[in-house]
Design a protein around this motif. Structure first.
Motif, PDB file in Angstrom:
ATOM      1  N   TYR A 113       0.790  -1.288   0.038  1.00 23.02           N
ATOM      2  CA  TYR A 113      -0.038  -0.039  -0.012  1.00 23.02           C
ATOM      3  C   TYR A 113       1.009   1.011   0.073  1.00 23.02           C
ATOM      4  N   GLU A 114       0.636   2.128  -0.908  1.00 14.90           N
ATOM      5  CA  GLU A 114       1.339   3.220  -0.887  1.00 14.90           C
ATOM      6  C   GLU A 114       0.410   4.493  -0.753  1.00 14.90           C
ATOM      7  N   LYS A 115       0.572   5.297   0.062  1.00 13.75           N
ATOM      8  CA  LYS A 115      -0.364   6.287   0.386  1.00 13.75           C
ATOM      9  C   LYS A 115      -0.471   7.481  -0.845  1.00 13.75           C
ATOM     10  N   LYS A 116      -1.644   7.675  -1.349  1.00  9.17           N
ATOM     11  CA  LYS A 116      -2.032   8.588  -2.028  1.00  9.17           C
ATOM     12  C   LYS A 116      -1.677  10.208  -1.540  1.00  9.17           C
ATOM     13  N   ASN A 144     -11.067  13.107   7.005  1.00 12.50           N
ATOM     14  CA  ASN A 144      -9.995  12.298   7.308  1.00 12.50           C
ATOM     15  C   ASN A 144      -9.046  12.443   6.350  1.00 12.50           C
ATOM     16  N   PHE A 145      -8.789  13.329   5.524  1.00 11.03           N
ATOM     17  CA  PHE A 145      -7.499  13.876   4.853  1.00 11.03           C
ATOM     18  C   PHE A 145      -6.471  14.401   5.657  1.00 11.03           C
ATOM     19  N   VAL A 146      -5.345  14.328   5.403  1.00 13.62           N
ATOM     20  CA  VAL A 146      -4.157  14.715   6.230  1.00 13.62           C
ATOM     21  C   VAL A 146      -3.910  15.866   5.055  1.00 13.62           C
ATOM     22  N   VAL A 147      -3.816  17.270   5.509  1.00 14.46           N
ATOM     23  CA  VAL A 147      -3.534  18.249   4.746  1.00 14.46           C
ATOM     24  C   VAL A 147      -2.117  18.986   5.237  1.00 14.46           C
ATOM     25  N   GLU A 148      -1.117  18.938   4.522  1.00 10.63           N
ATOM     26  CA  GLU A 148       0.046  19.342   4.617  1.00 10.63           C
ATOM     27  C   GLU A 148       0.458  20.681   3.863  1.00 10.63           C
ATOM     28  N   ARG A 149       0.734  21.623   4.437  1.00 11.19           N
ATOM     29  CA  ARG A 149       0.974  22.955   3.628  1.00 11.19           C
ATOM     30  C   ARG A 149       2.478  23.073   2.996  1.00 11.19           C
ATOM     31  N   VAL A 175      -2.023  16.812   0.105  1.00 12.67           N
ATOM     32  CA  VAL A 175      -3.231  16.135   0.576  1.00 12.67           C
ATOM     33  C   VAL A 175      -2.919  14.725   0.585  1.00 12.67           C
ATOM     34  N   HIS A 176      -2.959  13.929   1.868  1.00 10.85           N
ATOM     35  CA  HIS A 176      -2.879  12.739   1.907  1.00 10.85           C
ATOM     36  C   HIS A 176      -4.378  11.951   1.936  1.00 10.85           C
ATOM     37  N   VAL A 177      -4.418  10.954   1.190  1.00  7.73           N
ATOM     38  CA  VAL A 177      -5.933  10.416   0.914  1.00  7.73           C
ATOM     39  C   VAL A 177      -5.970   9.417   1.901  1.00  7.73           C
ATOM     40  N   PRO A 178      -7.110   9.223   2.654  1.00  8.53           N
ATOM     41  CA  PRO A 178      -7.309   7.820   3.542  1.00  8.53           C
ATOM     42  C   PRO A 178      -7.427   6.757   2.636  1.00  8.53           C
ATOM     43  N   SER A 179      -6.935   5.556   3.044  1.00  7.66           N
ATOM     44  CA  SER A 179      -6.890   4.237   2.350  1.00  7.66           C
ATOM     45  C   SER A 179      -8.308   3.872   1.771  1.00  7.66           C
ATOM     46  N   TYR A 180      -9.454   4.318   2.533  1.00  9.66           N
ATOM     47  CA  TYR A 180     -10.828   3.851   2.023  1.00  9.66           C
ATOM     48  C   TYR A 180     -11.388   4.622   0.930  1.00  9.66           C
ATOM     49  N   LEU A 196     -11.232   5.327  -2.214  1.00  8.82           N
ATOM     50  CA  LEU A 196     -10.753   4.703  -3.567  1.00  8.82           C
ATOM     51  C   LEU A 196     -10.868   5.582  -4.636  1.00  8.82           C
ATOM     52  N   ASP A 197     -11.883   6.357  -4.386  1.00  4.41           N
ATOM     53  CA  ASP A 197     -12.365   7.206  -5.615  1.00  4.41           C
ATOM     54  C   ASP A 197     -11.583   8.653  -5.864  1.00  4.41           C
ATOM     55  N   VAL A 198     -10.975   8.926  -4.907  1.00  7.81           N
ATOM     56  CA  VAL A 198     -10.067  10.270  -4.968  1.00  7.81           C
ATOM     57  C   VAL A 198      -8.748   9.949  -5.558  1.00  7.81           C
ATOM     58  N   THR A 199      -8.325  10.294  -6.685  1.00 12.05           N
ATOM     59  CA  THR A 199      -7.213   9.762  -7.341  1.00 12.05           C
ATOM     60  C   THR A 199      -6.576  10.935  -7.922  1.00 12.05           C
ATOM     61  N   GLN A 200      -7.052  12.233  -7.942  1.00 17.35           N
ATOM     62  CA  GLN A 200      -6.450  13.362  -8.734  1.00 17.35           C
ATOM     63  C   GLN A 200      -7.076  14.831  -7.888  1.00 17.35           C
ATOM     64  N   GLU A 201      -6.429  15.993  -8.350  1.00 15.39           N
ATOM     65  CA  GLU A 201      -6.928  17.099  -7.851  1.00 15.39           C
ATOM     66  C   GLU A 201      -8.215  17.380  -7.891  1.00 15.39           C
ATOM     67  N   PRO A 202      -8.871  17.180  -9.139  1.00 14.08           N
ATOM     68  CA  PRO A 202     -10.227  17.801  -9.334  1.00 14.08           C
ATOM     69  C   PRO A 202     -11.252  17.176  -8.307  1.00 14.08           C
ATOM     70  N   ASP A 203     -10.917  15.742  -7.766  1.00 14.04           N
ATOM     71  CA  ASP A 203     -11.532  14.930  -6.876  1.00 14.04           C
ATOM     72  C   ASP A 203     -11.686  15.646  -5.609  1.00 14.04           C
ATOM     73  N   LEU A 204     -10.549  16.563  -5.289  1.00 13.60           N
ATOM     74  CA  LEU A 204     -10.601  17.183  -4.015  1.00 13.60           C
ATOM     75  C   LEU A 204     -11.526  18.516  -4.255  1.00 13.60           C
ATOM     76  N   TYR A 205     -11.412  18.994  -5.386  1.00 15.99           N
ATOM     77  CA  TYR A 205     -12.376  20.276  -5.641  1.00 15.99           C
ATOM     78  C   TYR A 205     -13.707  19.699  -5.068  1.00 15.99           C
ATOM     79  N   GLU A 206     -14.236  18.666  -5.601  1.00 16.51           N
ATOM     80  CA  GLU A 206     -15.404  17.829  -5.454  1.00 16.51           C
ATOM     81  C   GLU A 206     -15.728  17.862  -4.004  1.00 16.51           C
ATOM     82  N   GLU A 207     -14.872  17.062  -3.046  1.00 11.13           N
ATOM     83  CA  GLU A 207     -14.941  17.059  -1.739  1.00 11.13           C
ATOM     84  C   GLU A 207     -15.205  18.584  -1.149  1.00 11.13           C
TER      85      GLU A 207
END
Length: 675
Positions: free
Chosen positions: A281-284, A314-319, A327-332, A334-345
């Motif tokens: 497992y590699e953190k996204k 539950n995202f870990v945000v690092e400036r 932004v560190h994506v939680p393992s569960y 799976l739908d968040v893979t790119q920056e636009p996914d974060l816009y949606e969140e």
């Protein structure tokens, strides 16, 4: 009133009436007695949010929305003894992590009321305490688990492998199924005991005599699960979740939770865990730029609000910089893979209704019509001007469609749909003809007397291992021409279609030749290929009688299919304006006897080029019948002669006519018809 549990809607028991315990209060509402007075939410989860197919998943979303802490149920450390079970996975690509655990001395009984109630709210019937716990865990955590009766397994090893050719299994629904290739199965030393991720086998089912069980929790290949479930037409709660992806890093917690609940409802002694684990497992980590976020959402959102929303999810945000983050994506997730996914969140938790409506600031530019669209538009305009109505069909056809119309194409050129919506949408069509013939057939069967349809659309073939699209124009004529005050009802014939085809070809100034067609889908004597050199531009003619039988129709149908791309490739489309002659023209009719196999189009071309004075040649009659030999036909032309310099004399016209008769006699053995 005496009812069974099934009649009351609280269980699947239907044999006999429901007997209540002596403590039940007479007159009490049955809903209150069984503590069923609860609120049930029916949620529709989008396919990308597999993590929300569980109580935990929905609870995390609600905790973020209401800014409340999310707390998982505590689980105890598993106390176990040494076990005798080993796990083997044939290939890592089918299963990256598989955990097996033996539980001894279990007691299979009816589930306690709290567990029955929980399953009832999920729409799942209670079976026994062991199976009920596995179902409860699936809905609670989103991770499917399965339990086998260990006494029914042969050997002490679990194998995770692909199915053998022709392998069969009787599943828990008591149906024997032949497994498709590349179906993941769980097997013992001799047989398959489950279709992995979909359904268990009846040969290792938990029953009242079970004393020892094997619990499995795994992370299977989601694509293989999806393909197998589709091929078997077998969907389950487990496959529904595996197809959308499960969190493989959560397996350890799920196992502890399952062990604790099984101990609570059935007792038992747990043996050592056996595991296959090749999961890396590699953190996204996804970059997030506030400027791009604001541009895509349509307004600026305070950076503290952005960080707060992502942290609650539950995202870990690092400036990284004042206006960008990692932004560190939680393992569960799976739908968040790119920056636009974060816009949606950010947008969905900020509230779409809170986003200010703004007018676009980009300057609007006039669009430019692409070449393919332009060709398609021009062809539609032309066909509509010729009195043909447009039809629009799906680009998919049934598996047997090409055989039904006798359309010849190599098997390796067919493009099969990987996930067809129905049996009528299995192939990408390599021809427009099936759809148009079907249109004509269905119109005739519904009493439509005149059918004039065309379609300009793409067809699809596989060429050199690449999918290729081509723009084609298709036409279908059938039934009778509309009756008018000056003509009676006449059936469409080959020449009606030929006239439309010639107008299409002439519109682009194509120098073509008509050759008798050998295609299997058209009548060999009433069809032609449009040739430009050795390249075939298209085919038109009457549908072969055998094809008509496949559609259960008797009336003739005439079709044409022309490559629009080749039409534009070879066409010149030069508009030539000629001076209108001020001198009178001369008309002559010419009737000839020729062999029935001779193409009239070839004779017309010879007549058109016999002299520069020939301005028009029209076929007005083809006759076969009495007073003419069986192997001959009578062909009659009307010819128009004219000159812009002077009036032509009878002598000049007679000389041209004689030269034409001589040339046609020499090439086609044509003879002047007498009488």
């Amino acid at each position: 009133m005496m009812c069974s549990g099934k009649e009351l809607g609280i269980s699947e028991e239907h044999e006999g009436i429901l007997i209540l315990e002596s403590s039940a209060t007479v007159g009490n509402d049955i809903t209150n007695h069984f503590e069923l007075d609860d609120i049930i939410l029916h949620l529709e989860i989008t396919p990308n949010r597999g993590d929300c197919l569980s109580y935990f998943g929905i609870a995390k979303e609600l905790a973020a929305y209401y800014e409340l802490p999310f707390v998982l149920p505590e689980v105890k450390h598993i106390v176990s003894s040494k076990g005798n079970l080993t796990v083997s996975v044939a290939e890592n690509n089918i299963c990256q992590r598989y955990v097996g655990c033996v539980v001894e001395n279990v007691k299979v009984t009816e589930s306690p009321n709290w567990l029955k109630k929980a399953l009832l709210t999920m729409g799942v019937r209670s079976i026994n305490n062991i199976v009920d716990v596995t179902n409860f865990i699936l809905f609670e955590t989103g991770q499917p688990i399965h339990a086998f009766d260990k006494s029914k397994l042969e050997g002490n090893q679990i194998y995770v492998r692909a199915s053998f050719p022709g392998e069969t299994i009787i599943t828990l629904d008591e149906k024997e199924r032949t497994l498709p290739n590349n179906t993941i199965v769980i097997s013992d030393d001799k047989k398959a005991v489950a279709i992995a991720g979909i359904m268990g086998g009846a040969n290792a089912e938990i029953d009242s005599d079970t004393k020892e069980i094997v619990i499995e929790i795994a992370s299977f290949n989601s694509d293989m699960i999806r393909q197998s479930a589709k091929a078997l037409a077998l969907s389950s709660d487990a496959s529904y979740r595996f197809e959308r992806g499960v969190d493989a890093t959560n397996i350890e917690y799920v196992l502890k939770r399952a062990v604790e609940l099984i101990a609570k409802v059935s007792g038992g002694h747990f043996c050592e865990i056996s595991e296959h684990n090749t999961l890396k497992y590699e953190k996204k980590i996804i970059p997030l730029h506030l400027k791009r976020l604001s541009k895509n959402i349509g307004m600026e959102i305070d950076e503290h609000k952005v960080v707060h929303i992502l942290t609650k999810l539950n995202f870990v945000v690092e400036r990284v910089t004042p206006k960008s983050f990692k932004v560190h994506v939680p393992s569960y997730r799976l739908d968040v893979t790119q920056e636009p996914d974060l816009y949606e969140e950010v947008a969905r938790y900020f509230g779409y209704n809170n986003i200010v409506t703004t007018n676009p600031i980009e300057a609007l530019k006039q669009g430019v019509m692409g070449e393919v669209v332009k060709k398609s538009y021009e062809m539609r305009e032309l066909l509509v001007s010729l009195g043909v109505c447009e039809a629009i069909n799906f680009s998919f056809i049934p598996k047997n469609a090409l055989e039904k119309i006798s359309y010849e194409i190599d098997e390796d050129k067919k493009i099969h749909i990987l996930n067809p919506l129905s049996d009528d949408m299995v192939l990408m069509r390599p021809t427009l003809l099936f759809s148009l013939i079907k249109n004509g057939s269905e119109n005739l069967k519904r009493g439509v007397k005149e059918v004039r349809l065309f379609e300009v659309s793409k067809v699809f073939e596989r060429v050199s291992e690449q999918n290729q699209e081509s723009l084609m124009a298709g036409i279908v004529l059938c039934g009778n021409k509309a009756k008018s005050i000056w003509s009676s009802e006449i059936a469409y014939d080959f020449f009606d279609l030929k006239g439309i085809v010639e107008e299409i070809l002439n519109s682009r100034g194509v120098n073509y030749q008509l050759v008798r067609s050998s295609s299997a889908h058209v009548h060999p004597g009433v069809s032609a290929d449009i040739m430009i050199g050795k390249d075939c531009l298209g085919t038109f003619g009457q549908i072969h009688p055998e094809v008509l039988e496949n559609f259960d129709i008797e009336d003739p149908i005439y079709v044409a299919e022309i490559s629009v791309e080749k039409l534009y490739k070879y066409g010149k489309k030069k508009t030539v304006v000629e001076e209108i002659s001020k001198y009178p023209s001369v008309e002559r009719d010419l009737a000839l006897l020729v062999d029935r196999e001779v193409l009239v189009a070839d004779m017309l071309k010879e007549a058109e080029k016999i002299s520069s004075f020939v301005k028009k040649v029209e076929l007005f009659d083809v006759y076969q019948g009495e007073r003419i030999a069986n192997n001959l036909k009578s062909v009659a032309f009307n010819m128009l002669f004219s000159s812009i310099e002077r009036t032509l004399t009878d002598l000049e016209v007679n000389e041209i006519m004689q030269n034409l008769i001589t040339k046609l006699n020499k090439r086609f053995n044509a003879a002047l018809r007498e009488g």
